[in-house]
Design an enzyme around this catalytic site. Structure first.
Site, PDB file in Angstrom:
ATOM      1  N   ALA A   9      95.082  36.297  56.798  1.00  0.00           N
ATOM      2  CA  ALA A   9      96.497  36.554  57.049  1.00  0.00           C
ATOM      3  C   ALA A   9      96.927  37.666  56.138  1.00  0.00           C
ATOM      4  O   ALA A   9      96.141  38.227  55.365  1.00  0.00           O
ATOM      5  CB  ALA A   9      97.325  35.309  56.773  1.00  0.00           C
ATOM      6  N   GLY A  14     101.117  31.451  53.400  1.00  0.00           N
ATOM      7  CA  GLY A  14     100.841  30.042  53.118  1.00  0.00           C
ATOM      8  C   GLY A  14      99.368  29.667  53.143  1.00  0.00           C
ATOM      9  O   GLY A  14      99.018  28.503  53.280  1.00  0.00           O
ATOM     10  N   ASP A  87      89.324  30.814  47.678  1.00  0.00           N
ATOM     11  CA  ASP A  87      90.628  31.467  47.796  1.00  0.00           C
ATOM     12  C   ASP A  87      90.497  32.925  47.355  1.00  0.00           C
ATOM     13  O   ASP A  87      89.620  33.257  46.568  1.00  0.00           O
ATOM     14  CB  ASP A  87      91.661  30.743  46.926  1.00  0.00           C
ATOM     15  CG  ASP A  87      93.094  31.068  47.349  1.00  0.00           C
ATOM     16  OD1 ASP A  87      93.289  31.579  48.466  1.00  0.00           O
ATOM     17  OD2 ASP A  87      94.018  30.799  46.560  1.00  0.00           O
ATOM     18  N   GLU A  88      91.374  33.772  47.867  1.00  0.00           N
ATOM     19  CA  GLU A  88      91.323  35.214  47.595  1.00  0.00           C
ATOM     20  C   GLU A  88      89.954  35.775  47.991  1.00  0.00           C
ATOM     21  O   GLU A  88      89.347  36.580  47.284  1.00  0.00           O
ATOM     22  CB  GLU A  88      91.646  35.528  46.129  1.00  0.00           C
ATOM     23  CG  GLU A  88      92.930  34.899  45.612  1.00  0.00           C
ATOM     24  CD  GLU A  88      94.195  35.392  46.310  1.00  0.00           C
ATOM     25  OE1 GLU A  88      94.132  36.419  47.018  1.00  0.00           O
ATOM     26  OE2 GLU A  88      95.244  34.738  46.141  1.00  0.00           O
ATOM     27  N   ALA A  89      89.486  35.332  49.152  1.00  0.00           N
ATOM     28  CA  ALA A  89      88.139  35.668  49.616  1.00  0.00           C
ATOM     29  C   ALA A  89      87.967  37.150  49.927  1.00  0.00           C
ATOM     30  O   ALA A  89      86.840  37.635  50.055  1.00  0.00           O
ATOM     31  CB  ALA A  89      87.793  34.836  50.855  1.00  0.00           C
ATOM     32  N   CYS A 145     107.377  39.092  60.385  1.00  0.00           N
ATOM     33  CA  CYS A 145     108.090  40.240  59.827  1.00  0.00           C
ATOM     34  C   CYS A 145     109.593  39.944  59.818  1.00  0.00           C
ATOM     35  O   CYS A 145     110.055  39.014  60.465  1.00  0.00           O
ATOM     36  CB  CYS A 145     107.790  41.448  60.724  1.00  0.00           C
ATOM     37  SG  CYS A 145     108.633  42.979  60.257  1.00  0.00           S
TER      38      CYS A 145
HETATM   39 ZN   LIG Z   1     108.865  44.181  62.198  1.00  0.00          ZN
END
Ligand SMILES: [Zn+2]
Length: 203
Positions: A9, A14, A87-89, A145
């Protein structure tokens, strides 16, 4: 057979909360998990996985050159590991992604990686590139966004509150990241005509 998963992501989607919840689900059932986080994220001598909603836990750190297969295999030999979380892969090296694949293939332990797909300039991270190439299961973690469209990109705001258009790929702690859709990302980065520009620079 166990699989190698990549949950990717942009920022603030999250991911870390999902990781901690999934690990908790294993532990609640009496199973053991092994958690890794990039060496950039630490508290004293141990790694720290912390989510924006306040959950945190200690984790093993991975750094360039570490052999993650060997570390998990050693641990697994005396204490059965039921799932590995990373995490933070995005900060994994390509070779380390292959080591994680080997954990799934040869130790039969599922490996769940969570990380960013691209940096603030829209470029893949090393770990993300390798995971997108060889993971068994790719899952997008969605966030939105400011316009309501799906956010797939991230901009970095410097200490002056302005969007950084150049710079190092990694700047932890000092800067703020904002997730945007691709259209608004191009506008903020000065790559497309600003139709409905809000503009962090004008804030
Ligand atoms: Zn946008």
């Amino acid at each position: 057979m166990a699989k190698l998963y990549f949950h990717y992501a942009t920022m603030n989607a999250g991911k870390t909360t999902m990781l901690l919840q999934a690990s908790y689900n294993y532990r609640e059932r009496g199973m053991r998990t092994m958690l890794f986080v990039a060496g950039h994220y630490k508290k004293g001598d141990s790694g720290l996985i912390s989510s924006r909603i306040g959950l945190e836990t200690e984790a093993e750190m991975f750094r360039d050159g570490d052999d993650l297969f060997a570390r998990v295999a050693d641990h697994h030999e005396h204490t059965t590991v039921h799932c590995v979380f990373v995490d933070e892969a995005q900060f994994l090296e390509e070779e380390q992604v292959w080591q994680l694949a080997r954990i799934a293939d040869r130790l039969n332990i599922p490996v769940m990686c969570y990380g960013l797909r691209t940096d603030f300039q829209g470029k893949l991270f090393s770990g993300s590139r390798a995971l997108l190439a060889i993971a068994d299961d790719l899952r997008e973690v969605r966030t939105i966004c400011r316009c309501g469209r799906k956010a797939t990109m991230v901009v970095r705001l410097g200490p002056d509150g302005k969007v950084a258009r150049q710079g190092e790929q990694v700047a932890i702690g000092k800067d703020v990241y904002v997730s945007l859709c691709r259209r608004h990302w191009e506008e903020e980065m000065g790559r497309a005509a600003p139709d409905d520009f809000i503009g962090f620079t004008q804030a």
